[in-house]
Design an enzyme around this catalytic site. Structure first.
Site, short mmCIF file in Angstrom:
data_model
loop_
_atom_site.label_atom_id
_atom_site.label_comp_id
_atom_site.label_asym_id
_atom_site.label_seq_id
_atom_site.Cartn_x
_atom_site.Cartn_y
_atom_site.Cartn_z
N LYS A 29 33.55 45.53 -5.36
CA LYS A 29 32.59 46.08 -7.41
C LYS A 29 34.17 46.83 -7.71
O LYS A 29 34.33 48.01 -7.16
CB LYS A 29 31.92 46.45 -7.06
CG LYS A 29 31.19 47.64 -8.07
CD LYS A 29 29.92 48.18 -7.58
CE LYS A 29 29.67 48.73 -8.78
NZ LYS A 29 29.94 49.75 -9.49
N SER A 75 32.22 49.36 -3.76
CA SER A 75 32.38 50.30 -4.95
C SER A 75 32.77 51.45 -3.98
O SER A 75 34.76 51.23 -3.73
CB SER A 75 30.79 51.36 -5.22
OG SER A 75 31.22 52.19 -6.10
N ASP A 97 46.49 50.34 1.62
CA ASP A 97 47.47 50.38 1.01
C ASP A 97 48.59 51.45 1.39
O ASP A 97 49.96 50.84 0.85
CB ASP A 97 47.73 50.90 -0.75
CG ASP A 97 46.67 49.53 -1.48
OD1 ASP A 97 46.78 48.45 -0.91
OD2 ASP A 97 46.77 49.44 -2.94
#
Length: 419
Positions: free
Chosen positions: A337, A312, A323
């Protein structure tokens, strides 16, 4: 409607008694068929070829009435409603949507707020006895002198041997201001405590340390209401003590509040950098959360630890920092998730946890293990997953052009630890 009995084949004709038996049997079969046809006709009468919302409501009412009035086992109306709710949720085929009892809703509130009423102990079962792992700093138990390693042998004059986590938690917790008595073994000593329960704050960042080489370490256990504030204070403290780099440990962190995942990411990113995008049901616009403030420690090298228990909001943080090439991610692949839930309080004091959106990292990858299909930004070049030669996952590029994987969790830049 009159029904004509079929002619009896001459080959089975015999005595009058046998003939009567055959006629009775045939009549029974025909009437049984008529009864089944008639029952089906009642339930399906005027069924529309294309079911409208109104027709669907009428159909549900008919089925509900039939079950409540005709089912072989008499059921309370409340039971039928409960089963209807359970069936609806089950047929969504979403593992994160759930009906929450009042007790489960209360525990969820505790996780989100980080506050509960009790004595303030982290306890685990060791050799069949509840054993204190650590008293929570500033809690009633720590102030009373309870220490790590104490074995709890009696609670309210009842032996604690063989108690489960649920059992001892239920006894140690209670309304603020109420008393609980328990006895611990500490070496050869037995010490009895009577402690007044109080509101206890479970810290989201319970441990920080300076490791050799000036490496700061912060253990983040949950994304509750104060996680970003606690982590900010922890990093400030580590930097003052001489930390020249930082490790954020998200292993075993199940997540929590999405807003806190965003806030933690903001601590280490620059204004305008995307953190996470939420995509709700078709016809609604995506919602992108981006950094709005300058990062606090721009020159501080950063590493993030994850494992299969990181989920999560932990994955939101790890994905955003990976990223944007802000952190090196180490460990084993995270849980996967890739959806967000909202909790809706119900009139009964219970709640509904409902998946309301799917989320994507800044470069557009879904990390959901439930649906690792091609996502926006997929470059069409599959990569083999180590240890799983028959499966492939989509690839994406970070800000600096490094290849990262979508689907099936956050894959670390450096694999380390148990797989």
């Amino acid at each position: 409607m009159p029904e004509t009995l079929p002619d009896m084949p001459t080959s089975i004709a015999g005595s009058p008694a046998r003939t009567r038996a055959i006629l009775v049997t045939t009549l029974f079969v025909v009437m049984l068929g008529l009864g089944g046809w008639w029952a089906g006709r009642n339930l399906g009468a005027n069924a529309p070829s294309e079911r409208t919302p109104v027709a669907g409501e009428r159909l549900f009412d008919q089925v509900f009435a039939a079950v409540s009035q005709k089912f072989v086992d008499s059921l309370e109306m409340s039971t039928i409603y409960d089963k209807s709710i359970a069936g609806l949720i089950r047929e969504l085929h979403d593992p994160y949507t759930a009906f929450l009892s009042a007790d489960r809703l209360s525990k969820l509130d505790e996780q989100i707020s980080g506050v509960y009423a009790g004595v303030g102990l982290q306890v685990d079962i060791r050799d069949n006895w509840p054993t204190v792992i650590e008293p929570i700093a500033g809690g009633p138990a720590e102030l009373a002198g309870v220490q790590a390693g104490d074995r709890i042998v009696m609670i309210n004059e009842e032996s604690a041997e063989g108690m489960t986590q649920q059992e001892y938690s239920r006894v140690l917790r209670g309304p603020p201001g109420s008393d609980v008595s328990f006895t611990v073994e500490r070496g050869e000593q037995r010490i009895q405590f009577t402690i007044k329960r109080a509101a206890v704050h479970r810290r989201a960042v319970p441990r920080v340390a300076i490791l050799p080489g000036g490496v700061g370490y912060a253990d983040v256990k949950v994304f509750s209401a104060q996680t970003a504030a606690e982590l900010s204070q922890a990093v400030d403290s580590l930097v003052r003590q001489g930390a020249r780099s930082l490790v954020i440990d998200l292993r075993g962190n199940p997540g929590g509040l999405l807003e806190q995942g965003v806030a933690v990411s903001e601590l280490f990113l620059n204004p305008g950098q995307a953190i996470v995008q939420l995509r709700a049901r078709p016809g609604t616009d995506p919602q992108t959360f981006s950094d709005t403030v300058s990062q606090r420690w721009p020159g501080l090298p950063l590493a993030v630890l994850v494992d299969r228990g990181s989920a999560s909001s932990s994955e939101i943080v790890a994905g955003a920092l990976q990223d944007h090439d802000r952190a090196l991610v180490l460990g084993t692949t995270s849980y996967g998730k890739g959806s967000a839930q909202s909790v809706f309080p119900l009139v009964t004091g219970e709640g509904l946890r409902l998946t309301t959106a799917r989320w994507y990292t800044p470069v557009g990858r879904s990390i959901s293990k439930a649906s690792p299909a091609v996502d926006d930004g997929y470059d069409g070049n599959p990569i083999r997953i180590p240890g799983q030669p028959d499966t492939t996952r989509p690839t994406f590029k970070t800000d600096m052009g490094r290849v990262v994987l979508g689907g099936g969790g956050i894959t670390p830049d450096v694999i380390a630890g148990d797989s």
